[in-house]
Write an enzyme that holds these catalytic residues in place. Sequence first.
Site, PDB file in Angstrom:
ATOM      1  N   ASP A 241      -3.018  -0.655  -2.460  1.00  0.00           N
ATOM      2  CA  ASP A 241      -3.164   0.034  -1.171  1.00  0.00           C
ATOM      3  C   ASP A 241      -3.993  -0.804  -0.189  1.00  0.00           C
ATOM      4  OD1 ASP A 241      -1.723   2.043  -2.286  1.00  0.00           O
ATOM      5  OD2 ASP A 241      -3.418   3.400  -2.595  1.00  0.00           O
TER       6      ASP A 241
ATOM      7  N   GLU B 117       1.256   3.155   9.284  1.00  0.00           N
ATOM      8  CA  GLU B 117       2.691   3.071   9.036  1.00  0.00           C
ATOM      9  C   GLU B 117       3.406   4.235   9.696  1.00  0.00           C
ATOM     10  OE1 GLU B 117       4.246   1.184   4.981  1.00  0.00           O
ATOM     11  OE2 GLU B 117       2.966   2.905   4.750  1.00  0.00           O
TER      12      GLU B 117
ATOM     13  N   ASP C 268      -3.595   2.633   5.101  1.00  0.00           N
ATOM     14  CA  ASP C 268      -2.431   2.920   4.247  1.00  0.00           C
ATOM     15  C   ASP C 268      -2.615   4.256   3.542  1.00  0.00           C
ATOM     16  OD1 ASP C 268       0.064   2.112   2.849  1.00  0.00           O
ATOM     17  OD2 ASP C 268      -1.230   2.213   1.100  1.00  0.00           O
TER      18      ASP C 268
END
Length: 372
Positions: free
Chosen positions: A353, A273, A189
């Site tokens: 996170d 992501e 992340d």
Amino acid sequence: MPESLRKTYKYKLKPTSEQERRLEDILWRCRRLYNTALEQRITLWKQRGVSLCAYTQSAELPDLRATLPDYAAIHSQVLQDVLARLEKTYQAFFRRVKTGQTPGFPRFQGSNRYNSFTYKQFGNGVTLDNGFLVLSKIGRVAVRWSRALAGTPKTVTLSREADGWYVCCSCADVPTQPLEPTGQETGIDVGLESFATLSDGTMIHNPRCYRKAERRLKTAQRRVSRRKKGGNRRRKAVKLLAKAHQTVKRQRQDFQHKTALALVRQFDTIYLEDLQVANMVRNHRLAKSINDAGWASFRTILEAKAAYAGRRVVAVPPVYTSQVCSGCGVIVSKGLSVRWHLCPDCGTSLHRDHNAARNIERAGQALRGEVA
Ligand SMILES: [Zn+2]
């Protein structure tokens, strides 16, 4: 898993001062051509509503070379590539207009922004001989071979940086070097406070040297703005500023390469992501856009290294990754300022996170399950 792929190798050039003048000269003329071609497109559009494409403009090149000897002295494919670049900029512009964004119109290039030119076909105007880069109409240029070139050279780009000229060789058929599987996977992340967080909770921090270099960059910027325009002292200050920019860029690249390499060595599959989607889908993630520029280049590096090492990078659509509890799946909404995830349902308690990285890994695994 492909056995070979495309890869770019970059080397510093050691041109003679005569060759350097020639390189500068070609770059200057390429920039002029780019700006003139852009102007032509704009004018024709305004006067007659006609839109030109690179093909029509390329057809004018022989005439241009016939009338202007300075352009005849530049390899025709280099000039074609200038027009192809303009075309690319236009297409990117229209693509972004179509998707509802408000991109900047293709702009005229100043001497500080236009820094490279390309030979589209190795063997046509450019070749290698006995460790020298042989460029038509420039001559045999010495190269600092910092590592071995592999595969078949396809395109060659010459670029000017703050400390001199470089050559980038894009090679096809570079054999991959697969690593032994480790049986490990991770989600990753992008953070606000750290560079990235892995799903085992490991935080990767931006190196300290960034701050120092950024301070130096600011000093250099102030120095330029204090000095009188057109003066010699200002020119010197501008050079120092360019060097400072280069240092910052190098440090960032260095850090990203090392980080990517470490991840690729440790994990068979890396889930991350797909932030391009994120920016369109979710506004509250915009705060992260500070990091996004760096993240995009990191992703490119990571994907290239992974492909080379036979590893997988899987991009996951970023839906609720920071809001869902990685322990029980319940949605725990929190603003950006809330740095800790504490689930009222199952009691999961970890850094936000870290929680997101775990969700990314899970979403990625589900995605792969569907595909497989
Ligand atoms: Zn929970």
